[in-house]
Design a protein around this motif. Structure first.
Motif, PDB file in Angstrom:
ATOM      1  N   LEU A  34       0.826  -1.211   0.000  1.00 15.66           N
ATOM      2  CA  LEU A  34       0.000   0.000   0.000  1.00 15.66           C
ATOM      3  C   LEU A  34       0.858   1.257   0.000  1.00 15.66           C
ATOM      4  O   LEU A  34       0.429   2.300  -0.495  1.00 15.66           O
ATOM      5  CB  LEU A  34      -0.914  -0.006   1.232  1.00 15.66           C
ATOM      6  CG  LEU A  34      -1.872  -1.198   1.347  1.00 15.66           C
ATOM      7  CD1 LEU A  34      -2.620  -1.153   2.679  1.00 15.66           C
ATOM      8  CD2 LEU A  34      -2.860  -1.197   0.179  1.00 15.66           C
ATOM      9  N   GLN A  35       2.027   1.160   0.587  1.00 20.08           N
ATOM     10  CA  GLN A  35       2.961   2.282   0.619  1.00 20.08           C
ATOM     11  C   GLN A  35       4.361   1.761   0.358  1.00 20.08           C
ATOM     12  O   GLN A  35       4.725   0.681   0.810  1.00 20.08           O
ATOM     13  CB  GLN A  35       2.936   2.993   1.985  1.00 20.08           C
ATOM     14  CG  GLN A  35       1.663   3.764   2.270  1.00 20.08           C
ATOM     15  CD  GLN A  35       1.745   4.527   3.600  1.00 20.08           C
ATOM     16  OE1 GLN A  35       2.762   4.459   4.287  1.00 20.08           O
ATOM     17  NE2 GLN A  35       0.692   5.240   3.942  1.00 20.08           N
ATOM     18  N   ASP A  36       5.141   2.517  -0.390  1.00 23.34           N
ATOM     19  CA  ASP A  36       6.543   2.197  -0.643  1.00 23.34           C
ATOM     20  C   ASP A  36       7.297   3.516  -0.639  1.00 23.34           C
ATOM     21  O   ASP A  36       7.088   4.365  -1.507  1.00 23.34           O
ATOM     22  CB  ASP A  36       6.708   1.479  -1.979  1.00 23.34           C
ATOM     23  CG  ASP A  36       8.103   0.889  -2.159  1.00 23.34           C
ATOM     24  OD1 ASP A  36       9.081   1.482  -1.656  1.00 23.34           O
ATOM     25  OD2 ASP A  36       8.224  -0.166  -2.803  1.00 23.34           O
ATOM     26  N   SER A  37       8.159   3.673   0.334  1.00 21.22           N
ATOM     27  CA  SER A  37       8.826   4.959   0.523  1.00 21.22           C
ATOM     28  C   SER A  37       9.885   5.246  -0.530  1.00 21.22           C
ATOM     29  O   SER A  37      10.304   6.394  -0.692  1.00 21.22           O
ATOM     30  CB  SER A  37       9.484   4.993   1.913  1.00 21.22           C
ATOM     31  OG  SER A  37      10.581   4.082   1.967  1.00 21.22           O
ATOM     32  N   GLY A  38      10.339   4.190  -1.267  1.00 25.06           N
ATOM     33  CA  GLY A  38      11.540   4.386  -2.071  1.00 25.06           C
ATOM     34  C   GLY A  38      12.720   4.565  -1.120  1.00 25.06           C
ATOM     35  O   GLY A  38      12.641   4.250   0.060  1.00 25.06           O
ATOM     36  N   VAL A  39      13.827   5.066  -1.625  1.00 25.97           N
ATOM     37  CA  VAL A  39      15.002   5.270  -0.781  1.00 25.97           C
ATOM     38  C   VAL A  39      14.882   6.631  -0.097  1.00 25.97           C
ATOM     39  O   VAL A  39      14.822   7.665  -0.756  1.00 25.97           O
ATOM     40  CB  VAL A  39      16.303   5.195  -1.595  1.00 25.97           C
ATOM     41  CG1 VAL A  39      17.508   5.416  -0.694  1.00 25.97           C
ATOM     42  CG2 VAL A  39      16.413   3.840  -2.294  1.00 25.97           C
TER      43      VAL A  39
END
Length: 572
Positions: free
Chosen positions: A406-411
């Motif tokens: 649902l969420q992926d912050s990336g780096v």
């Protein structure tokens, strides 16, 4: 050190006879000994030369040296001496060493030396391969032998006829085990002798894949994956006893007495499907082997190559679960076998595995496992990594498998993420560390194991106008009350300015009301945070400005009030 082409010593598996009169034997200690061949029925001088000489055309010179009068009629039981310099020897190369294996040349009197990849061995050399060590050898025809830990091996016979390309290889295995990949003979007219000798049996092949081991109880075990081998048993006095042909997919056990058992079918290969596609544990390498009916033990090995010649780990025991110390990130080749009641290893299961365990993931800081956080202010927090860590990646999912995050912050630079975009419910989160490689690219490590958490709505924030000020019951006090739900608690702060940079008081209250200590007359600011029984909390309310007026106090110490009940203020 071993020189690449230095002839080394040997102990030949031939009958010992008396040298021909006047024939000089090899005298130098660093040379291989002359060969003494005991004549058997049917031998001719040319046939003996074909077996031993680099150049079989020199059979006449051998005949002259040995005083042979009729090269076609050799006397049975007589001895033909072949000068060492006329014998053709193979060279064997050590292609892989794991651990602290050692090698020596007894004939030259050399001490044990550390075995190293690239070392050249020849007839007579000995190898010791202790626990935790493995050695692989490659022969002149491309055949290879992998020597397992706790093994002792001697290269008893390494002969090669340069003209006919015929070869003879005899290895004495006094302890431990090995696995051989013998190159098949394409031209069946050429002789190819390859034997593994143990104290109680000899295994002979032409071209096959097989293993030989000597157990602690003194048995010799042979298992054949490809081709056919002949197993010859020997009595305690080294007299031939029983023998058996062992085809592919079969194995045989030879007792310490030399009694050869009946060949049996190898156990089926165990399943390796329980192992993950990628191993991410930075502390251990844990391998799972499927159980096989009839198995007494299981054995696994890990190698750096698909041929399983560069072994780095090996283990066998009754449990189908194996745990090793962690290995560096990379691709490896896993082989597993089930061993039957006779210790015969079964068919191999081979699997390519990948290890990616670094950089290690951060540790979870907040919330606690399965903890509750508020949607308006909740944050997922994890520990910061050490040197070399360039950032972090955080994911949130409704399912533990993270098939649809649902969420992926990336780096991101900091190991934290907000949950304000989620609704109330149950979720999982996971975090990974990211490092920067020497070429500037980013390298993400494995995610930490998913951790569950819950989200809920934070209590409503109190408005400044909800803080009801009351007439104080004593001079120079502030009194407040506000609306609340059952079992709510509160954090209250008092300050002289709206920033609350240096609060005068911070207190936790069980009831929705508060009375200050006596204060100096002047303006003050109060703000309140609601603490819900669920553990969630609201943001602090907007500051409410309150003024402490200088009241007139009676002689009894109470506030002087007007007829309407209002406090009488002292003149400023």
């Amino acid at each position: 050190m071993f020189r690449s082409r230095l002839p080394l010593s040997t102990a030949i598996w031939l009958a010992i006879g008396v040298a021909a009169p006047g024939l000089a034997l090899a005298a130098s200690a660093d040379q291989l000994p002359d060969i003494r061949h005991t004549v058997v029925s049917g031998d001719t001088l040319e046939g003996v030369a074909q077996r031993y000489l680099k150049d079989p055309q020199q059979w006449r010179a051998v005949g002259t040296l040995n005083g042979v009068k009729d090269p076609l009629r050799l006397r049975v039981g007589s001895v033909i001496v072949i000068p060492a310099h006329m014998v053709g020897y193979q060279e064997v190369t050590i292609t892989h060493v794991k651990g602290v294996a050692r090698v020596r040349s007894p004939q030259s009197g050399s001490d044990w030396q550390s075995a190293a990849s690239g070392t050249i061995l020849t007839e007579g050399d000995e190898l010791q391969v202790p626990a935790g060590s493995y050695v692989s050898l490659r022969f002149a025809d491309g055949s290879s032998v992998r020597i397992n830990e706790n093994s002792q091996l001697k290269l008893s016979e390494l002969r090669k006829n340069s003209r006919t390309d015929e070869q003879q290889s005899v290895l004495d295995l006094s302890q431990g085990g090995l696995e051989s990949h013998v190159t098949p003979v394409v031209d069946q007219r050429r002789k190819r002798k390859f034997e593994i000798k143990t104290p109680m049996a000899t295994t002979s092949v032409r071209g096959t894949v097989f293993s030989v081991s000597v157990t602690d109880s003194g048995k010799a075990i042979t298992a054949v994956d490809k081709g056919v081998v002949q197993v010859q048993g020997y009595t305690a006095k080294r007299q031939p006893a029983q023998q058996a042909l062992v085809p592919a997919g079969s194995g045989v056990a030879v007792q310490a007495s030399g009694q050869v058992g009946t060949p049996v079918a190898l156990l089926e290969a165990p399943s390796l499907e329980r192992n993950p596609a990628v191993f991410e544990d930075a502390n251990f390498l844990t391998l799972q082997v499927g159980e096989v009916p009839g198995a007494r033990q299981y054995a696994v090995l890990l190698a750096l190559d698909a041929d399983l010649s560069r072994v780095i780990l090996r283990q066998s025991h009754a449990s189908p679960s194996f745990r090793f110390e962690a290995v560096p990130d990379g691709t490896y080749y896993l082989s597993a076998r089930a061993l039957d009641a006779q210790d015969i290893p079964g068919k191999p299961a081979v699997q390519t595995i990948k290890v990616k365990a670094t950089p290690i993931p951060p540790l979870y800081s907040s919330p606690a496992p399965d903890g509750l956080i508020g949607l308006s202010d909740g944050e997922l927090l994890c520990t910061e990594g050490g040197s070399g860590i360039a950032g972090y990646r955080i994911q949130v999912s409704a399912s533990r498998d993270f098939s649809q995050p649902l969420q992926d912050s990336g780096v991101v630079d900091n190991c934290q993420a907000s949950v304000t975009g989620l609704g109330e419910g149950h979720y999982f989160w996971r975090a990974a560390s990211v490092r920067r490689l020497a070429d500037g690219s980013l390298d993400q490590g494995p995610f930490a194991q998913p951790q569950a958490f819950k989200t809920g709505s934070n209590p409503a924030v109190l408005g400044a106008d909800a803080l009801n000020a009351a007439e104080p019951s004593a001079p120079n006090l502030l009194q407040l009350s506000w609306p609340a739900e059952p079992n709510q608690r509160f954090n209250l702060q008092l300050a002289k300015d709206e920033s609350f940079a240096s609060p005068l008081a911070s207190t936790q209250l069980d009831q929705p009301q508060w009375t200050s200590d006596p204060l100096v007359a002047g303006d003050y600011y109060v703000r309140i945070q609601v603490l819900d029984p669920s553990g969630l909390k609201s943001r602090y309310s907007d500051p409410r400005k309150l003024t402490v007026e200088p009241s007139v106090v009676t002689g009894a110490g109470t506030v002087l009030r007007t007829g309407e009940g209002k406090a009488v203020l002292s003149p400023r």
